[in-house]
Enzyme design. Structure first.
Site, short mmCIF file in Angstrom:
data_model
loop_
_atom_site.label_atom_id
_atom_site.label_comp_id
_atom_site.label_asym_id
_atom_site.label_seq_id
_atom_site.Cartn_x
_atom_site.Cartn_y
_atom_site.Cartn_z
N CYS A 22 48.54 50.11 45.14
CA CYS A 22 49.70 49.21 45.20
C CYS A 22 51.03 49.92 44.99
CB CYS A 22 49.54 48.09 44.18
SG CYS A 22 48.26 46.90 44.66
N ASP A 41 29.77 41.99 34.18
CA ASP A 41 29.68 43.06 35.19
C ASP A 41 29.57 42.35 36.53
OD1 ASP A 41 26.68 42.36 34.98
OD2 ASP A 41 26.81 43.69 36.70
N HIS A 84 42.00 49.24 43.83
CA HIS A 84 42.81 48.05 43.53
C HIS A 84 41.99 46.93 42.90
CE1 HIS A 84 45.49 44.68 43.69
NE2 HIS A 84 44.54 44.02 44.31
N CYS A 130 48.22 49.65 40.23
CA CYS A 130 47.24 50.67 40.65
C CYS A 130 47.82 51.65 41.68
CB CYS A 130 45.98 50.00 41.22
SG CYS A 130 46.12 49.51 42.95
N ASP A 188 21.16 48.48 33.58
CA ASP A 188 20.38 47.27 33.80
C ASP A 188 18.92 47.70 33.89
OD1 ASP A 188 19.70 44.70 34.25
OD2 ASP A 188 20.21 44.68 36.36
N CYS A 230 50.55 44.42 40.67
CA CYS A 230 49.55 45.43 40.30
C CYS A 230 50.16 46.82 40.14
CB CYS A 230 48.44 45.46 41.35
SG CYS A 230 47.10 46.58 40.94
#
Length: 376
Positions: A312, A269, A338, A309, A96, A307
């Site tokens: 999880c 984003d 997560h 991940c 940015d 999920c």
RNA sequence: UUGGAAGUAGCUCAAUUGGCAGAGCACCGGAUUGUGGCUCCGGCGGUUGGCAGUUCAAAUCUGCUCUUCCAAC
């Protein structure tokens, strides 16, 4: 502008919704769009390592010109071999421009035609960033995508101020393009115009004529109601070049991602996922969960049943709640892993739904299970 | 057993000469969108160990009592 290092192609348009699937080619690899980009302001996605970012399926990271300029300084990063080398992230990076900090740090800055004088939040020293300085910094950092240095107007904003900010953004965009020279770095222009339809359309057209490699849609998600943001996206959509990627800056709640994609957005984003994670809130397929709440103290199920991940598949809500209560930094890390994976996985599902021409069905399924009363 | 010190929110402690009993932490809840944020905001929570007495008024002064700690024995 033609640049052999960058090209964007639309690979499929959802017959049901009109949303698009695409690929953005960069020197550090291809990006499948639509995509959510995690934010690593100071050359680090807070609480995460680059290896973990790769493991959860990140395609491209964001970092920030303003913050890296103040610390550690772009010369140090150039000396380190560039931002990719410095943070050991070898996929694409978008930086940015610092334009948003002009907006978010309002109160300690002075905007003139030449550029902006900031007072550093770190040591109070006076700093100056202009379109040219922003380009120099971003080229020293060596990101794959640089953003033009823009003027973000607040909400609400009177017409005169909005118009002046937009016009200055256009003049600055031209200066950015004139000054920018790295062939292995794409430059995106940024559409402004606050919440005025005619200004937004004028901005989209003006920037389209300037032929940037891609386009940011700035100045949204600054406090306005979501329907207002959606309306602006609808208005400018016909004027955004079809063959260029469109990046809705700063947006990233689950419902906004779907609504954005439905309105032709390719890139997003947002710091929301990692910020709320560090403070004990997590996304789930049923809505937001404040994991610190006492009602989860004996909940031995995962943060989200759906999920895949690391958090999880290995830990319970009760354990992660305990980590937050005990102020163990791993609590914020697991919640960050997560939340980021949740959004990346959601974008994977969205791309799949577009490919199968059923994005409207996907949206309906999402709203049917997702409790919006506790959303953002 | 004797002498001393101390008892105030779940915890650690404040409270001017006797004048509306507070704070931090904990607990509970809320906020967070191109990151000045492991941050910010709010809420619950008390017969001031107990019982009497003095006083217009007691956490505060007096008596008795209970408990804890310390030191002697």
């Amino acid at each position: 502008m033609s640049n052999p290092n960058f090209s964007y192609e639309v690979t499929h348009v959802c017959k049901q919704s009109g949303a698009r699937l695409g690929v953005l080619h960069t020197p550090h690899g291809d990006i499948q769009t639509p995509i959510y980009m995690p934010v690593g302001t100071s050359a680090c996605v807070k609480a995460m390592t680059s290896r973990e970012m790769e493991e959860i399926g990140t395609q491209i990271l964001l970092s920030n010109t303003y913050h890296l300029h103040l610390r550690p300084g772009e010369e140090l990063i150039r000396e380190a071999g560039g931002l990719h080398q410095f943070m050991d992230w070898h996929k694409p990076i978008l930086t940015d421009s610092g334009g948003f900090q002009v907006f978010s740090l309002a109160g300690i800055r002075k905007i003139k035609e030449e550029g902006v004088t900031f007072q550093s939040h770190l040591d109070g020293s006076r700093k100056f960033i202009s379109p040219e300085v922003s380009m120099d910094i971003q080229q020293a950092l060596g990101s794959d995508i640089a953003m033009a240095f823009d003027v973000c107007s607040p909400y609400p904003c009177d017409y005169k101020t909005a118009k002046e900010s937009m016009e200055r953004t256009h003049r600055w965009a031209a200066r950015c393009k004139e000054h920018h020279s790295r062939e292995d770095q794409a430059l995106f222009g940024i559409v402004q115009g606050a919440f005025y339809e005619d200004l937004r359309i004028e901005s989209a057209k003006t920037l389209a004529d300037m032929d940037f490699i891609g386009y940011g849609i700035g100045g949204l998600s600054v406090g306005e109601p979501k329907p207002v943001m959606y309306e602006m996206l609808d208005k400018i959509r016909p004027f955004m070049p079809e063959n260029k990627p469109r990046y809705l800056m700063g947006v990233g709640s689950p419902d906004c991602l779907i609504e954005g994609v439905l309105r032709g957005v390719d890139m997003f984003d947002c710091v929301l996922a990692t910020r709320i994670a560090r403070n004990g809130s997590v996304f789930t397929s049923k809505g937001r969960v404040v994991i610190k709440n006492g009602k989860y103290s004996h909940d031995f199920g995962p943060l989200d049943e759906a999920c895949d991940c690391y958090a999880c598949t290995h830990f319970s809500r009760a354990y992660i709640r305990h980590l937050f209560n005990a102020k163990e930094i791993t609590g914020g890390r697991l919640a960050s892993i997560h939340n980021l994976r949740f959004l990346l996985h959601m974008m994977e599902e969205i791309r799949q739904a577009i490919a199968e021409d059923r994005l409207l069905d996907y949206r309906d399924e999402f709203y049917a299970r997702y409790d919006l009363t506790k959303n953002f």
